[in-house]
Design an enzyme around this catalytic site. Structure first.
Site, short mmCIF file in Angstrom:
data_model
loop_
_atom_site.label_atom_id
_atom_site.label_comp_id
_atom_site.label_asym_id
_atom_site.label_seq_id
_atom_site.Cartn_x
_atom_site.Cartn_y
_atom_site.Cartn_z
N SER A 157 -0.49 40.07 19.13
CA SER A 157 0.47 39.25 18.39
C SER A 157 1.50 38.67 19.36
O SER A 157 1.13 38.03 20.35
CB SER A 157 1.12 40.09 17.29
OG SER A 157 1.86 39.29 16.41
N ASP A 322 -7.59 37.64 9.81
CA ASP A 322 -6.20 37.40 10.24
C ASP A 322 -5.83 35.96 9.91
O ASP A 322 -6.28 35.03 10.56
CB ASP A 322 -6.08 37.66 11.74
CG ASP A 322 -4.66 37.49 12.27
OD1 ASP A 322 -3.77 37.09 11.49
OD2 ASP A 322 -4.46 37.75 13.47
N HIS A 355 -4.08 40.66 10.12
CA HIS A 355 -3.42 40.59 11.42
C HIS A 355 -3.22 41.98 12.03
O HIS A 355 -3.30 42.16 13.25
CB HIS A 355 -2.07 39.90 11.26
CG HIS A 355 -1.34 39.66 12.55
ND1 HIS A 355 -1.88 38.93 13.57
CD2 HIS A 355 -0.13 40.10 12.99
CE1 HIS A 355 -1.02 38.89 14.60
NE2 HIS A 355 0.04 39.61 14.26
#
Length: 381
Positions: A157, A322, A355
């Protein structure tokens, strides 16, 4: 009662503090005259100092990536599934460094720290950070530890964005770059989510323009709402349906505005827990750093041109469900690397977790990460 620590854990760990008195110029034009970074290390640095791996954390992460701070700890570090003896980031082979970024609220200098100019917490006066500022401070920490070149820089991320920035700003200081569930820049939708989260915080009556420390309070409701919103974007529709479906908390509808569904209860719990452990000003700062991230902007918005100076091997990983940082965004990075004729491996994992999948021990994901880290060193032509 003390818990039994698993054999594949790094065990009990203790954070370290590095104090820096050399001014740090920031992208914003401001300067931090002095600051500290809190970090943890796992494993042993070899004699040639060539086996070091840097872990970059995501928005709400910190330096405690693996192991336990005490035998009474109920949970290990946030990426304990991946870091330890025999795990993908194998501490029997590698020396692992994990730090809390500047602007954080877990020990590195940030809004909750004392401003030496006035003896009070920085609060909203702490400078907004850019990803390149974090990378610059991480490079200084590497210098302090005597690490000239990282075996790998790894992040998921927002951590993946830092890893990519490392390859651009310090191309000769890392041999491998692992970018997981990330993007070359935020979409308008992602910026919008971050703005709603910030508005939730700043609209809380207890926010006091960011000077809530002086009022001995915190914008708890706003911070909880921000976390609830963020948490929804980290999960997939499939994972929420599997976890909660439309299950009722009490088995019946209440016909009021209290909690009816299990998913409501879960989100409120997550928000309340987060508001007890995370600083609101830090949350604002971290989301702004996400919004501002766009390394190609310095290269006429040409990502291939931006990545042409990199010298390391790349591994890019995305996850099918995601939707916060979709596989299409990872492929933008991969395509730019291919156009720049850089060595890159790409894997899209079919995973239901959304995610947050990058935090889970998914076999195919961990297998490719293990293989990539264990490859022989790459020397760019």
């Amino acid at each position: 009662m003390p818990r039994e620590i698993p054999a594949d854990s790094v065990g009990l760990v203790e954070p370290h503090i590095a104090q820096f008195n050399e001014p740090l110029p920031l992208r914003s034009g401001r300067t931090l005259n002095s600051y500290q970074l809190i970090y943890e290390t796992y494993g042993t640095l070899n004699e040639t100092r060539s086996n070091a791996i840097l872990i970059c954390h995501a928005l709400s992460g910190n330096h405690h990536a693996a192991g336990y701070h005490s035998e009474e700890d109920r949970k290990p570090g946030w990426w304990d599934a991946c870091i330890g003896p025999g795990k993908p980031i194998d501490t029997s082979k590698y020396f692992v460094v994990s730090l809390n970024n500047l602007g954080g609220c877990h020990g590195s200098t940030g809004p909750t720290s004392i401003d030496p100019e006035n003896g009070e917490p920085y609060g909203p006066d702490f400078p907004i950070m850019a990803v390149r500022d974090w990378v610059k401070s991480q490079a200084r920490l590497a210098d302090r530890l005597g690490i000239e070149t990282w075996h790998a820089v790894v992040g998921g991320s927002l951590g993946g964005m830092q890893a990519l920035r490392w390859s651009i700003d310090y191309p000769d200081r890392l041999q491998r770059c692992v970018i997981i569930a990330a993007a070359p820049k935020l979409s308008a939708q992602n910026i919008a989510f971050n703005e709603v989260a910030r508005q939730s915080i700043t609209s809380d009556p207890e926010f006091h323009q960011g000077y809530y420390y002086k009022h001995n309070t915190i914008p708890r409701k706003g911070l909880a709402l921000a976390r609830m919103l963020g948490h929804i974007t980290y999960l997939s529709d499939d994972s929420m349906r599997e976890k909660f479906g439309r299950d009722l908390k009490t088995g019946k509808l209440n016909f009021n505005y209290d909690i009816d569904f299990e998913v409501e209860s879960y989100l409120r719990y997550q928000g309340e827990q987060f508001s007890d452990t995370f600083d609101a000003n830090t949350y604002l700062l971290m989301t702004k750093a996400l919004d501002y991230y766009d390394p190609a902007a310095d290269f006429d918005h040409d990502l291939s041109k931006c990545l042409s100076q990199t010298q390391c091997k790349f591994l890019v990983v995305s996850f099918s469900t995601d939707w916060r940082f979709s596989p299409e965004r990872s492929k933008e990075i991969v395509d730019a690397l291919v156009r720049s004729q850089k060595p890159v491996s790409y894997l899209e994992i079919d995973a239901p977790q959304g995610h947050d999948a990058f935090l889970f021990p998914i076999p195919e994901y961990f297998s490719i990460l293990t293989h990539f880290l264990n490859q022989e060193a790459h020397h760019a032509r």
